[in-house]
Design a protein around this motif. Structure first.
Motif, short mmCIF file in Angstrom:
data_model
loop_
_atom_site.label_atom_id
_atom_site.label_comp_id
_atom_site.label_asym_id
_atom_site.label_seq_id
_atom_site.Cartn_x
_atom_site.Cartn_y
_atom_site.Cartn_z
N VAL A 113 -47.03 29.82 -41.72
CA VAL A 113 -45.98 30.51 -42.48
C VAL A 113 -44.62 29.96 -42.09
CG1 VAL A 113 -44.90 32.73 -42.97
CG2 VAL A 113 -47.38 32.61 -42.58
N PRO A 114 -43.85 29.40 -43.04
CA PRO A 114 -42.52 28.87 -42.72
C PRO A 114 -41.56 29.99 -42.30
CG PRO A 114 -43.29 28.04 -44.84
CD PRO A 114 -44.21 29.16 -44.45
N VAL A 115 -40.76 29.71 -41.28
CA VAL A 115 -39.73 30.64 -40.83
C VAL A 115 -38.44 30.30 -41.57
CG1 VAL A 115 -38.39 31.48 -38.88
CG2 VAL A 115 -40.80 30.91 -38.58
N ILE A 116 -37.92 31.25 -42.33
CA ILE A 116 -36.74 31.01 -43.17
C ILE A 116 -35.45 31.18 -42.38
CG2 ILE A 116 -35.51 31.80 -45.24
CD1 ILE A 116 -38.29 32.68 -46.32
N LYS A 117 -35.42 32.17 -41.48
CA LYS A 117 -34.20 32.46 -40.72
C LYS A 117 -34.59 33.12 -39.40
CE LYS A 117 -29.64 32.66 -40.58
NZ LYS A 117 -28.80 31.46 -40.70
N VAL A 118 -33.83 32.80 -38.34
CA VAL A 118 -34.03 33.45 -37.04
C VAL A 118 -32.68 34.00 -36.59
CG1 VAL A 118 -35.00 33.26 -34.73
CG2 VAL A 118 -35.75 31.66 -36.50
N THR A 119 -32.63 35.30 -36.31
CA THR A 119 -31.40 35.93 -35.84
C THR A 119 -31.69 36.72 -34.57
OG1 THR A 119 -31.82 37.80 -37.32
CG2 THR A 119 -30.34 36.09 -38.12
N ARG A 120 -30.65 36.95 -33.78
CA ARG A 120 -30.81 37.73 -32.55
C ARG A 120 -30.29 39.14 -32.76
NH1 ARG A 120 -28.04 39.20 -27.92
NH2 ARG A 120 -26.10 38.30 -28.70
N HIS A 121 -31.13 40.14 -32.44
CA HIS A 121 -30.74 41.54 -32.48
C HIS A 121 -30.92 42.10 -31.07
CE1 HIS A 121 -31.68 41.94 -37.08
NE2 HIS A 121 -30.72 41.06 -36.82
N GLY A 122 -29.83 42.14 -30.30
CA GLY A 122 -29.93 42.60 -28.92
C GLY A 122 -30.79 41.66 -28.11
N ALA A 123 -31.87 42.19 -27.53
CA ALA A 123 -32.76 41.37 -26.70
C ALA A 123 -33.86 40.71 -27.51
CB ALA A 123 -33.38 42.24 -25.60
N ASP A 124 -33.87 40.93 -28.82
CA ASP A 124 -34.96 40.41 -29.66
C ASP A 124 -34.50 39.28 -30.58
OD1 ASP A 124 -36.89 42.35 -28.78
OD2 ASP A 124 -35.85 43.83 -30.04
N ALA A 125 -35.43 38.36 -30.82
CA ALA A 125 -35.25 37.35 -31.86
C ALA A 125 -36.05 37.80 -33.07
CB ALA A 125 -35.73 35.99 -31.39
N VAL A 126 -35.40 37.89 -34.23
CA VAL A 126 -36.05 38.36 -35.45
C VAL A 126 -36.27 37.18 -36.38
CG1 VAL A 126 -35.89 39.89 -37.43
CG2 VAL A 126 -35.00 40.63 -35.21
N HIS A 127 -37.54 36.95 -36.76
CA HIS A 127 -37.93 35.82 -37.60
C HIS A 127 -38.17 36.33 -39.02
CE1 HIS A 127 -39.12 35.13 -33.44
NE2 HIS A 127 -39.06 33.83 -33.65
N PHE A 128 -37.40 35.85 -39.98
CA PHE A 128 -37.61 36.26 -41.37
C PHE A 128 -38.58 35.28 -42.03
CE2 PHE A 128 -36.66 36.24 -45.91
CZ PHE A 128 -36.75 37.59 -46.22
N VAL A 129 -39.70 35.83 -42.56
CA VAL A 129 -40.74 35.00 -43.19
C VAL A 129 -41.11 35.60 -44.54
CG1 VAL A 129 -41.67 34.19 -40.98
CG2 VAL A 129 -42.57 36.29 -42.01
N SER A 130 -41.79 34.82 -45.37
CA SER A 130 -42.14 35.28 -46.72
C SER A 130 -43.45 36.05 -46.75
CB SER A 130 -42.23 34.08 -47.67
OG SER A 130 -43.18 33.14 -47.20
N SER A 131 -44.30 35.89 -45.73
CA SER A 131 -45.61 36.56 -45.71
C SER A 131 -45.72 37.46 -44.48
CB SER A 131 -46.75 35.52 -45.68
OG SER A 131 -46.65 34.63 -46.76
N SER A 132 -46.44 38.56 -44.63
CA SER A 132 -46.58 39.49 -43.51
C SER A 132 -47.54 38.93 -42.46
CB SER A 132 -47.09 40.85 -44.01
OG SER A 132 -48.39 40.72 -44.57
N LEU A 133 -47.36 39.36 -41.22
CA LEU A 133 -48.22 38.96 -40.11
C LEU A 133 -48.75 40.21 -39.43
CD1 LEU A 133 -45.93 36.13 -38.66
CD2 LEU A 133 -48.08 35.80 -39.89
N GLU A 134 -49.97 40.14 -38.94
CA GLU A 134 -50.61 41.30 -38.33
C GLU A 134 -50.07 41.55 -36.93
OE1 GLU A 134 -55.13 42.70 -37.01
OE2 GLU A 134 -54.84 40.95 -38.30
N VAL A 135 -49.68 42.77 -36.66
CA VAL A 135 -49.19 43.15 -35.33
C VAL A 135 -50.32 42.99 -34.32
CG1 VAL A 135 -48.26 45.02 -33.92
CG2 VAL A 135 -47.46 44.73 -36.26
N GLY A 136 -50.00 42.38 -33.18
CA GLY A 136 -50.99 42.13 -32.14
C GLY A 136 -51.68 40.79 -32.29
N GLN A 137 -51.45 40.14 -33.44
CA GLN A 137 -52.09 38.85 -33.70
C GLN A 137 -51.48 37.76 -32.81
OE1 GLN A 137 -51.38 37.56 -37.71
NE2 GLN A 137 -52.44 35.60 -37.48
#
Length: 411
Positions: free
Chosen positions: A66-90
């Motif tokens: 899945v291509p990563v369209i954008k990566v931004t930092r929110h506090g201590a987290d990096a948030v990856h914006f993608v076009s398809s959902s991913l399973e939590v815990g995967q």
């Protein structure tokens, strides 16, 4: 926290776990326009994809396939914006767009080196910087930089590159006394975890969240292109680092070869050849304007001397300008309705409607609407720019009909 991309800037693949995935929207530029794209914000246990910050754009890459369209930092987290959902815990594998990352590393480490030596050599402090798509710039807190200073700075930064100076990373706690020795333009309010110090041995220690090379030799070379006036008595320094220098040289050489073919001269004679060409073009333009003025007078005089002339005159020419049209209208006089246009017949152009004031005031806006243009008028003149001259025939027919009504006395 420090992300894996910040601990090891050279890691290209990495296995991690999906922590969360939720629907989201992202505004991105498509063909020069901002569009809202629907997708998902994904948080990972850790990441090798750098979230934008510190003047450096974000990384590109893949989470699985899945291509990563954008990566931004929110506090201590990096948030990856993608076009398809991913399973939590995967468990997922990240793959980094290395060419983009290494380019950013070269530009960012190059900026640190340039900024450090500009301050050491001349006292020019860096107040901000921008890593652009093709070239980058540093905002220096000085009203001007002389050509001699620019040359000396370029020689100095490239000397440090040739000296193979190491670049190291330190992670320090917020209360570590060593932080006082590091340069900084301020820490973000939502900083979480240790502070990263990028240390160019013997040259600079700077607080920074970005990705960097491990040795100045990896910068290859730095080219300081130019300076330009900045905001509030500051100066913008435009520069290229590493592979961008090579691409710039390749582009310049390609342009040089094209000019050799066009101008039929060697590179050292290009400026002189272009200057001569510009001089010839100006002379031709001046001559052409004179011929157009003479032609305008002849066209008007020919109409006035015709025994079959009526109360309406229209003409379209591919070549011409506002002066050309005004000469014709002036020569014919205000008693006759004159409609003139210049430009490609189905493309944009200029137009002029001149004659009896009441008729021009009435018909000018109508012609403007039909030609999809912009313009205005007063005192028996209405002129403007047409987005399309495709309906010239219709405009002429409407004006002709108006003149016929006027001549018949029905109005």
């Amino acid at each position: 926290m420090a992300f894996q991309c910040q601990r090891d800037c050279f890691m290209k693949e990495f296995v991690t776990t999906v922590v969360s995935c939720c629907p989201a929207e992202h505004k991105q530029e498509v063909n020069g326009k901002k569009e809202t794209v629907k997708g998902f914000n994904v948080k990972l246990q850790d990441t090798i994809l750098f979230p934008e910050g510190g003047g450096q754009p974000d990384d590109h890459g893949l989470i699985g396939d899945v291509p990563v369209i954008k990566v931004t930092r929110h506090g201590a987290d990096a948030v990856h914006f993608v076009s398809s959902s991913l399973e939590v815990g995967q468990e997922v594998q990240l793959k980094l767009d290395w060419d983009r990352r290494f380019d950013h590393m070269q530009q960012h480490s190059g900026q640190h080196l340039i900024s450090a030596l500009a301050e050491t050599m001349f006292g020019f402090k860096t107040t901000s910087w921008e890593l652009g798509r093709q070239r980058s710039n540093i905002e220096l807190d000085t009203a001007s930089v002389t050509p001699a200073q620019l040359q000396a700075l370029e020689e100095a930064v490239n000397e440090k590159i040739r000296a193979h100076v190491p670049v190291t990373l330190q992670l320090l706690a917020l209360d570590d006394p060593a932080l006082e020795k590091a340069r900084s333009r301020g820490l973000p309010d939502d900083l979480a975890g240790p502070v990263r110090i990028i240390d160019i041995e013997g040259i600079d220690a700077n607080m920074c969240c970005g990705t960097h090379v491990s040795n100045l030799s990896q910068l290859q070379a730095i080219k300081l292109l130019s300076t330009e006036k900045g905001k509030k008595n500051k100066t913008n320094l435009i520069f290229l680092v590493g592979n961008r220098v090579l691409k710039y040289a390749e582009k310049c050489y390609s342009t040089e070869r094209s000019l050799v073919s066009l101008l039929k001269t060697g590179p050292d004679e290009h400026v002189e050849a272009v200057a001569k060409t510009q001089k010839c073009v100006k002379l031709l333009q001046k001559s052409n304007l004179g011929l157009l003025r003479d032609l305008a007078l002849l066209i008007a005089q020919n109409f006035k001397s015709s025994p079959q002339r009526g109360n309406f005159f229209t003409l379209h020419k591919k070549e011409g300008d506002n002066e050309f049209m005004n000469i014709i209208a002036n020569e014919i006089g205000p008693e006759t309705l004159v409609f003139l246009s210049v430009g490609e017949e189905k493309g944009p152009g200029l137009f002029l409607l001149a004659g009896p004031s009441d008729v021009v005031s009435e018909m000018g806006p109508r012609a403007l609407e039909m030609l999809e243009g912009k313009g205005a008028g007063k005192n028996g003149r209405f002129q403007g720019k047409a987005n399309s001259l495709a309906r010239l025939g219709e405009v002429e027919a409407v004006l002709q009909q108006r003149c016929q009504l006027l001549a018949s006395g029905e109005e």
